[in-house]
Write an enzyme that holds these catalytic residues in place. Structure first.
Site, PDB file in Angstrom:
ATOM      1  N   LYS A  65       8.774 -16.989 -10.974  1.00  0.00           N
ATOM      2  CA  LYS A  65       7.948 -15.893 -11.475  1.00  0.00           C
ATOM      3  C   LYS A  65       6.738 -16.467 -12.222  1.00  0.00           C
ATOM      4  O   LYS A  65       6.897 -17.356 -13.067  1.00  0.00           O
ATOM      5  CB  LYS A  65       8.799 -15.031 -12.415  1.00  0.00           C
ATOM      6  CG  LYS A  65       8.084 -13.801 -12.876  1.00  0.00           C
ATOM      7  CD  LYS A  65       8.981 -12.927 -13.722  1.00  0.00           C
ATOM      8  CE  LYS A  65       8.127 -11.851 -14.343  1.00  0.00           C
ATOM      9  NZ  LYS A  65       8.424 -11.612 -15.725  1.00  0.00           N
TER      10      LYS A  65
ATOM     11  N   LYS B  90     -13.163   0.069  17.273  1.00  0.00           N
ATOM     12  CA  LYS B  90     -11.862  -0.592  17.080  1.00  0.00           C
ATOM     13  C   LYS B  90     -11.088  -0.629  18.386  1.00  0.00           C
ATOM     14  O   LYS B  90     -10.429  -1.620  18.706  1.00  0.00           O
ATOM     15  CB  LYS B  90     -11.085   0.176  16.009  1.00  0.00           C
ATOM     16  CG  LYS B  90     -10.144  -0.678  15.217  1.00  0.00           C
ATOM     17  CD  LYS B  90      -9.686   0.025  13.945  1.00  0.00           C
ATOM     18  CE  LYS B  90     -10.733  -0.055  12.841  1.00  0.00           C
ATOM     19  NZ  LYS B  90     -10.318   0.608  11.618  1.00  0.00           N
TER      20      LYS B  90
ATOM     21  N   PRO C 187      -2.115 -12.026  10.420  1.00  0.00           N
ATOM     22  CA  PRO C 187      -2.296 -11.839  11.863  1.00  0.00           C
ATOM     23  C   PRO C 187      -2.300 -10.349  12.203  1.00  0.00           C
ATOM     24  O   PRO C 187      -1.698  -9.544  11.483  1.00  0.00           O
ATOM     25  CB  PRO C 187      -1.060 -12.520  12.464  1.00  0.00           C
ATOM     26  CG  PRO C 187      -0.033 -12.471  11.391  1.00  0.00           C
ATOM     27  CD  PRO C 187      -0.790 -12.567  10.082  1.00  0.00           C
ATOM     28  N   ASP C 188      -2.978  -9.990  13.276  1.00  0.00           N
ATOM     29  CA  ASP C 188      -3.071  -8.590  13.700  1.00  0.00           C
ATOM     30  C   ASP C 188      -2.041  -8.339  14.807  1.00  0.00           C
ATOM     31  O   ASP C 188      -2.190  -8.821  15.932  1.00  0.00           O
ATOM     32  CB  ASP C 188      -4.494  -8.305  14.204  1.00  0.00           C
ATOM     33  CG  ASP C 188      -4.723  -6.830  14.447  1.00  0.00           C
ATOM     34  OD1 ASP C 188      -3.839  -6.183  15.045  1.00  0.00           O
ATOM     35  OD2 ASP C 188      -5.792  -6.324  14.053  1.00  0.00           O
TER      36      ASP C 188
ATOM     37  N   ASN D  66       0.846  -1.200   0.000  1.00  0.00           N
ATOM     38  CA  ASN D  66       0.000   0.000   0.000  1.00  0.00           C
ATOM     39  C   ASN D  66       0.882   1.251   0.000  1.00  0.00           C
ATOM     40  O   ASN D  66       2.100   1.164   0.036  1.00  0.00           O
ATOM     41  CB  ASN D  66      -0.956  -0.027   1.194  1.00  0.00           C
ATOM     42  CG  ASN D  66      -0.193  -0.104   2.498  1.00  0.00           C
ATOM     43  OD1 ASN D  66       0.541   0.806   2.843  1.00  0.00           O
ATOM     44  ND2 ASN D  66      -0.343  -1.218   3.211  1.00  0.00           N
TER      45      ASN D  66
ATOM     46  N   LYS E 262     -10.140  -4.245  19.948  1.00  0.00           N
ATOM     47  CA  LYS E 262      -8.732  -4.662  20.065  1.00  0.00           C
ATOM     48  C   LYS E 262      -8.185  -4.451  21.476  1.00  0.00           C
ATOM     49  O   LYS E 262      -7.010  -4.670  21.716  1.00  0.00           O
ATOM     50  CB  LYS E 262      -7.877  -3.892  19.048  1.00  0.00           C
ATOM     51  CG  LYS E 262      -8.240  -4.163  17.587  1.00  0.00           C
ATOM     52  CD  LYS E 262      -7.113  -3.761  16.647  1.00  0.00           C
ATOM     53  CE  LYS E 262      -7.553  -3.888  15.197  1.00  0.00           C
ATOM     54  NZ  LYS E 262      -6.430  -3.812  14.260  1.00  0.00           N
TER      55      LYS E 262
HETATM   56  N1  CTP Z   1      -2.874  -3.416  12.684  1.00  0.00           N
HETATM   57  C1  CTP Z   1      -1.913  -4.371  13.011  1.00  0.00           C
HETATM   58  N2  CTP Z   1      -1.857  -5.543  12.324  1.00  0.00           N
HETATM   59  C2  CTP Z   1      -2.738  -5.829  11.344  1.00  0.00           C
HETATM   60  C3  CTP Z   1      -3.722  -4.875  10.988  1.00  0.00           C
HETATM   61  C4  CTP Z   1      -3.751  -3.669  11.688  1.00  0.00           C
HETATM   62  O1  CTP Z   1      -1.109  -4.113  13.912  1.00  0.00           O
HETATM   63  N3  CTP Z   1      -2.674  -6.971  10.703  1.00  0.00           N
HETATM   64  C5  CTP Z   1      -2.943  -2.144  13.428  1.00  0.00           C
HETATM   65  C6  CTP Z   1      -2.561  -0.949  12.626  1.00  0.00           C
HETATM   66  O2  CTP Z   1      -1.180  -0.657  12.753  1.00  0.00           O
HETATM   67  C7  CTP Z   1      -3.435   0.152  13.230  1.00  0.00           C
HETATM   68  C8  CTP Z   1      -4.704  -0.581  13.546  1.00  0.00           C
HETATM   69  O3  CTP Z   1      -4.309  -1.942  13.779  1.00  0.00           O
HETATM   70  O4  CTP Z   1      -2.901   0.633  14.447  1.00  0.00           O
HETATM   71  C9  CTP Z   1      -5.671  -0.512  12.387  1.00  0.00           C
HETATM   72  O5  CTP Z   1      -6.655  -1.448  12.558  1.00  0.00           O
HETATM   73  P1  CTP Z   1      -7.491  -2.097  11.359  1.00  0.00           P
HETATM   74  O6  CTP Z   1      -8.518  -2.950  12.002  1.00  0.00           O
HETATM   75  O7  CTP Z   1      -6.610  -2.713  10.359  1.00  0.00           O
HETATM   76  O8  CTP Z   1      -8.158  -0.869  10.777  1.00  0.00           O
HETATM   77  P2  CTP Z   1      -8.112  -0.228   9.377  1.00  0.00           P
HETATM   78  O9  CTP Z   1      -6.760  -0.396   8.744  1.00  0.00           O
HETATM   79  O10 CTP Z   1      -8.572   1.161   9.602  1.00  0.00           O
HETATM   80  O11 CTP Z   1      -9.098  -1.086   8.497  1.00  0.00           O
HETATM   81  P3  CTP Z   1     -10.583  -1.685   8.655  1.00  0.00           P
HETATM   82  O12 CTP Z   1     -11.396  -0.702   9.443  1.00  0.00           O
HETATM   83  O13 CTP Z   1     -11.017  -1.843   7.281  1.00  0.00           O
HETATM   84  O14 CTP Z   1     -10.419  -3.005   9.374  1.00  0.00           O
END
Ligand code: CTP
Length: 404
Positions: free
Chosen positions: A291, A339, A307-308, A211, A343
């Site tokens: 490739k 959010k 993973p988040d 991105n 989280k």
């Molecule tokens: N984040 C992370 N790991 C991921 C995705 C997100 O640490 N795999 C963290 C980002 O760094 C940010 C926050 O979580 O601090 C964003 O949360 P996210 O749920 O991804 O929100 P958006 O990117 O705004 O997207 P959406 O609302 O579409 O889920």
């Protein structure tokens, strides 16, 4: 201590008239400003102008018994949190580089322990002159001095080239960024881990999904946290930014790398975890070993969830103070609060990415910060100024949580 008291030195140059606007901008932002003018400056603008704008008497001479009885030059040097000389003429810069103290301004510069910023302003040939450049090299070695500019462009004398003073709004934003860096010592002894930049999810050996994240917000926060006295580790995706002084970087590529590295760094000790990274939510289910050759008219890529990192760190047994970022286009407050709860975060910084010219890949941003019992809007402002204010806010709230 915040740089709230600005001593503005004005030297002889046509750009001196622009300093009136600079004083106005600084006063409007709530800073205290005192002005010292050299004899050369008085040939271009009058002390009365600056007295009216600053609301303080303007000092012009070292050997003025009456003025010295009010605030002596040593007191003035001690009063200043930041000295700014704008415009700084070739002559003044030469005297400063030599450490001379032959008028009030150079004497104050010798006597002060505050940082000194100079904004050179002169004809392009004078700027390029060997002796001026030799003086600038001396000033560049001086740890107390920062040089702002000069700018390029058309000059009052009709020449074009380098030597124009930076515009007052640019100078004001630098000064204000320093002034809001009110957080010196606020994070002393704390370990801060920050994720930043994009991640890259490989499709095959030459292609990836990613991105437009520039990493600027995370790097600005790292600098602000380090300035506030923290030990800072940046877990950073691929970006093109200089690493702030005193900050350690752990480079990562994919979302999985980011999680692994963040967990490792946090396990080493972490008081505050800030997730600014724009992590790819999905990755290709498999990365091709070779490739991928084009064959059909269309192709389908199968993706799986990543993973988040932030949620994983926030779910630890003894989690650090966690701060997330949320990029939203509508219903910013509702989505951001959701959010934060989902989280289990202590704080969330929401930016409305629907505003043109702010956020992704820009130097400017505007955010709203939410915590369980309140919120605060910050900006629009430079990402560094926003980072400084954010760090002050994070320091305040993490201390409350830590003490409760
Ligand atoms: N984040 C992370 N790991 C991921 C995705 C997100 O640490 N795999 C963290 C980002 O760094 C940010 C926050 O979580 O601090 C964003 O949360 P996210 O749920 O991804 O929100 P958006 O990117 O705004 O997207 P959406 O609302 O579409 O889920």
């Amino acid at each position: 201590m915040a740089a709230k008291r600005i001593l503005l030195g004005i030297t002889g140059g046509i750009a001196a008239y622009k300093s009136a606007e600079l004083v106005r901008l600084l006063k409007k932002a709530g800073l205290e400003v005192r002005v010292v003018m050299t004899r050369g400056a008085e040939a271009f603008v009058t002390p009365l102008t600056f007295q009216a704008l600053s609301g303080e008497p303007v000092r012009t001479s070292l050997l003025d018994p009456e003025a010295e009885a009010g605030m002596g030059h040593i007191e003035l040097a001690k009063w200043a949190d930041q000295v700014v000389v704008a415009p700084a003429s070739a002559d003044f810069l030469a005297r400063l580089a030599q450490g001379m103290a032959d008028d009030l301004l150079t004497t104050v510069c010798c006597a002060t322990e505050a940082p000194i910023a100079v904004a050179p302003a002169m004809n392009q040939a004078m700027w390029k002159n060997f002796r001026t450049q030799r003086n600038m090299s001396l000033l560049a070695e001086d740890p107390q001095i920062t040089v702002w500019g000069p700018d390029q462009g058309e000059q009052a004398c009709g020449d074009t080239g380098p030597g124009r003073m930076l515009e007052p709004d640019a100078l004001a934003s630098w000064i204000l960024a320093d002034a809001t860096r009110a957080t010196v010592g606020a994070l002393a002894g704390k370990r801060v881990v920050i994720t930043a930049g994009p991640t890259r999810e490989p499709i095959d050996p030459v292609r990836y999904i990613s991105n437009h994240s520039s990493g600027k917000m995370g790097y600005a926060l790292a600098r602000a946290a380090a300035d506030a006295g923290a030990q800072v580790v940046l877990v950073s995706g691929p970006v093109n930014l200089p690493v702030p002084d005193g900050v350690a970087v752990r480079p990562v590529m994919t979302a999985q790398d980011m999680l692994q590295e963040a967990e490792r760094v946090v396990a080493e000790g972490c008081d505050i975890f800030i997730a600014t990274a724009a992590v790819a939510d999905y990755r290709p289910a498999a990365c091709a070993g070779d490739k991928i050759k084009k064959t059909d008219e269309a192709m389908t890529l199968s993706l799986v969830r990543n993973p988040d990192t932030l949620a994983t760190i926030a779910a630890r047994k003894n989690p650090p103070f966690t701060v997330g970022f949320a990029a939203e286009t509508t219903d910013v407050a509702r989505y951001a609060n959701d959010k934060m709860q989902r989280k289990k975060l202590n704080m969330i910084v929401a930016n409305d990415v629907s505003v043109p010219g702010l956020g992704f890949n820009s130097d400017q941003n505007a955010v709203t910060v939410f915590w369980p019992s309140g919120e605060q809007a910050i900006g629009p402002d430079s990402k560094q100024a926003i980072a400084d204010t954010l760090v002050a806010l994070i320091a305040e709230h993490s201390n409350k949580v830590g003490n409760s």
